[in-house]
Design a protein around this motif. Sequence first.
Motif, PDB file in Angstrom:
ATOM      1  N   MET A  36     -38.995  15.001  37.359  1.00 40.00           N
ATOM      2  CA  MET A  36     -37.645  15.423  36.993  1.00 40.00           C
ATOM      3  C   MET A  36     -36.702  14.243  36.749  1.00 40.00           C
ATOM      4  N   GLY A  37     -36.854  13.158  37.490  1.00 39.62           N
ATOM      5  CA  GLY A  37     -36.015  11.987  37.256  1.00 39.62           C
ATOM      6  C   GLY A  37     -36.210  11.407  35.866  1.00 39.62           C
ATOM      7  N   TRP A  38     -37.454  11.336  35.428  1.00 41.50           N
ATOM      8  CA  TRP A  38     -37.736  10.817  34.092  1.00 41.50           C
ATOM      9  C   TRP A  38     -37.246  11.775  33.012  1.00 41.50           C
ATOM     10  N   ILE A  39     -37.445  13.062  33.238  1.00 44.16           N
ATOM     11  CA  ILE A  39     -36.985  14.042  32.256  1.00 44.16           C
ATOM     12  C   ILE A  39     -35.462  14.006  32.157  1.00 44.16           C
ATOM     13  N   ASN A  40     -34.779  13.898  33.292  1.00 44.77           N
ATOM     14  CA  ASN A  40     -33.327  13.858  33.294  1.00 44.77           C
ATOM     15  C   ASN A  40     -32.812  12.561  32.665  1.00 44.77           C
ATOM     16  N   TRP A  41     -33.561  11.480  32.760  1.00 41.43           N
ATOM     17  CA  TRP A  41     -33.158  10.226  32.125  1.00 41.43           C
ATOM     18  C   TRP A  41     -33.274  10.338  30.606  1.00 41.43           C
ATOM     19  N   LEU A  42     -34.329  11.002  30.122  1.00 41.04           N
ATOM     20  CA  LEU A  42     -34.504  11.169  28.679  1.00 41.04           C
ATOM     21  C   LEU A  42     -33.563  12.220  28.110  1.00 41.04           C
ATOM     22  N   VAL A  43     -33.389  13.320  28.807  1.00 41.13           N
ATOM     23  CA  VAL A  43     -32.520  14.416  28.372  1.00 41.13           C
ATOM     24  C   VAL A  43     -31.518  14.656  29.492  1.00 41.13           C
ATOM     25  N   PRO A  44     -30.313  14.094  29.400  1.00 38.62           N
ATOM     26  CA  PRO A  44     -29.334  14.233  30.486  1.00 38.62           C
ATOM     27  C   PRO A  44     -28.747  15.655  30.522  1.00 38.62           C
ATOM     28  N   PHE A  45     -29.308  16.488  31.385  1.00 34.64           N
ATOM     29  CA  PHE A  45     -28.919  17.887  31.424  1.00 34.64           C
ATOM     30  C   PHE A  45     -27.468  18.077  31.854  1.00 34.64           C
ATOM     31  N   ASN A  46     -26.955  17.213  32.734  1.00 38.89           N
ATOM     32  CA  ASN A  46     -25.570  17.372  33.169  1.00 38.89           C
ATOM     33  C   ASN A  46     -24.608  17.106  32.013  1.00 38.89           C
ATOM     34  N   VAL A  47     -24.906  16.139  31.159  1.00 40.33           N
ATOM     35  CA  VAL A  47     -24.058  15.867  29.992  1.00 40.33           C
ATOM     36  C   VAL A  47     -24.186  17.002  28.981  1.00 40.33           C
ATOM     37  N   LEU A  48     -25.401  17.481  28.779  1.00 41.00           N
ATOM     38  CA  LEU A  48     -25.604  18.597  27.854  1.00 41.00           C
ATOM     39  C   LEU A  48     -24.869  19.848  28.322  1.00 41.00           C
ATOM     40  N   ALA A  49     -24.807  20.071  29.621  1.00 39.74           N
ATOM     41  CA  ALA A  49     -24.083  21.233  30.148  1.00 39.74           C
ATOM     42  C   ALA A  49     -22.590  21.107  29.868  1.00 39.74           C
ATOM     43  N   LYS A  50     -22.040  19.895  30.012  1.00 40.90           N
ATOM     44  CA  LYS A  50     -20.620  19.697  29.713  1.00 40.90           C
ATOM     45  C   LYS A  50     -20.329  19.878  28.230  1.00 40.90           C
ATOM     46  N   ILE A  51     -21.203  19.355  27.377  1.00 43.90           N
ATOM     47  CA  ILE A  51     -21.025  19.501  25.931  1.00 43.90           C
ATOM     48  C   ILE A  51     -21.120  20.971  25.532  1.00 43.90           C
ATOM     49  N   TYR A  52     -22.089  21.683  26.083  1.00 42.20           N
ATOM     50  CA  TYR A  52     -22.239  23.099  25.759  1.00 42.20           C
ATOM     51  C   TYR A  52     -21.031  23.899  26.233  1.00 42.20           C
ATOM     52  N   THR A  53     -20.487  23.564  27.403  1.00 41.78           N
ATOM     53  CA  THR A  53     -19.311  24.264  27.904  1.00 41.78           C
ATOM     54  C   THR A  53     -18.121  24.036  26.984  1.00 41.78           C
ATOM     55  N   ALA A  54     -17.919  22.791  26.546  1.00 45.94           N
ATOM     56  CA  ALA A  54     -16.816  22.499  25.619  1.00 45.94           C
ATOM     57  C   ALA A  54     -17.004  23.240  24.306  1.00 45.94           C
ATOM     58  N   TRP A  55     -18.221  23.268  23.784  1.00 44.65           N
ATOM     59  CA  TRP A  55     -18.495  23.985  22.540  1.00 44.65           C
ATOM     60  C   TRP A  55     -18.224  25.477  22.698  1.00 44.65           C
ATOM     61  N   LEU A  56     -18.650  26.032  23.821  1.00 44.93           N
ATOM     62  CA  LEU A  56     -18.450  27.458  24.069  1.00 44.93           C
ATOM     63  C   LEU A  56     -16.966  27.800  24.160  1.00 44.93           C
ATOM     64  N   LEU A  57     -16.178  26.936  24.790  1.00 45.52           N
ATOM     65  CA  LEU A  57     -14.734  27.163  24.869  1.00 45.52           C
ATOM     66  C   LEU A  57     -14.091  27.107  23.490  1.00 45.52           C
ATOM     67  N   CYS A  58     -14.505  26.159  22.667  1.00 45.10           N
ATOM     68  CA  CYS A  58     -13.948  26.052  21.313  1.00 45.10           C
ATOM     69  C   CYS A  58     -14.303  27.269  20.459  1.00 45.10           C
ATOM     70  N   VAL A  59     -15.528  27.699  20.518  1.00 47.92           N
ATOM     71  CA  VAL A  59     -15.943  28.872  19.740  1.00 47.92           C
ATOM     72  C   VAL A  59     -15.230  30.127  20.244  1.00 47.92           C
ATOM     73  N   SER A  60     -15.049  30.237  21.564  1.00 46.05           N
ATOM     74  CA  SER A  60     -14.319  31.382  22.119  1.00 46.05           C
ATOM     75  C   SER A  60     -12.877  31.384  21.646  1.00 46.05           C
ATOM     76  N   ALA A  61     -12.242  30.209  21.651  1.00 45.29           N
ATOM     77  CA  ALA A  61     -10.856  30.114  21.167  1.00 45.29           C
ATOM     78  C   ALA A  61     -10.771  30.500  19.693  1.00 45.29           C
ATOM     79  N   LEU A  62     -11.755  30.087  18.901  1.00 41.50           N
ATOM     80  CA  LEU A  62     -11.770  30.443  17.481  1.00 41.50           C
ATOM     81  C   LEU A  62     -11.864  31.953  17.294  1.00 41.50           C
ATOM     82  N   TYR A  63     -12.763  32.597  18.018  1.00 38.57           N
ATOM     83  CA  TYR A  63     -12.912  34.043  17.873  1.00 38.57           C
ATOM     84  C   TYR A  63     -11.680  34.791  18.373  1.00 38.57           C
ATOM     85  N   ILE A  64     -11.068  34.317  19.440  1.00 38.07           N
ATOM     86  CA  ILE A  64      -9.835  34.943  19.924  1.00 38.07           C
ATOM     87  C   ILE A  64      -8.745  34.794  18.874  1.00 38.07           C
ATOM     88  N   PHE A  65      -8.628  33.607  18.265  1.00 36.78           N
ATOM     89  CA  PHE A  65      -7.642  33.387  17.216  1.00 36.78           C
ATOM     90  C   PHE A  65      -7.901  34.298  16.026  1.00 36.78           C
TER      91      PHE A  65
END
Length: 89
Positions: A36-65
């Motif tokens: 898991m340490g090597w996998i997390n070093w190659l694919v940083p899941f914590n950063v991907l989770a933050k990016i996905y959360t930001a994307w989801l918030l932006c898309v939600s704001a667009l649909y609400i608008f």
Amino acid sequence: MIAALKRLMSWLYGILKPFDVSGYITGFVDALTDYMGWINWLVPFNVLAKIYTAWLLCVSALYIFMFCKPSVQKIIDKVLSLIKRGGGD
């Protein structure tokens, strides 16, 4: 109906009982934790989770608008038409 459902569930339990799935799952988890340490070093899941959360918030704001824009535009048009007519008397 309930008796038939009980018979079906007991029959399925009798078939599935001999299969020990937990052994396979724990073996897979143990093997995964070693790498898991090597996998997390190659694919940083914590950063991907933050990016996905930001994307989801932006898309939600667009649909609400997009959902609210026609209603707000109708209200603004109605208010402007009342102002042009002289206050709606």
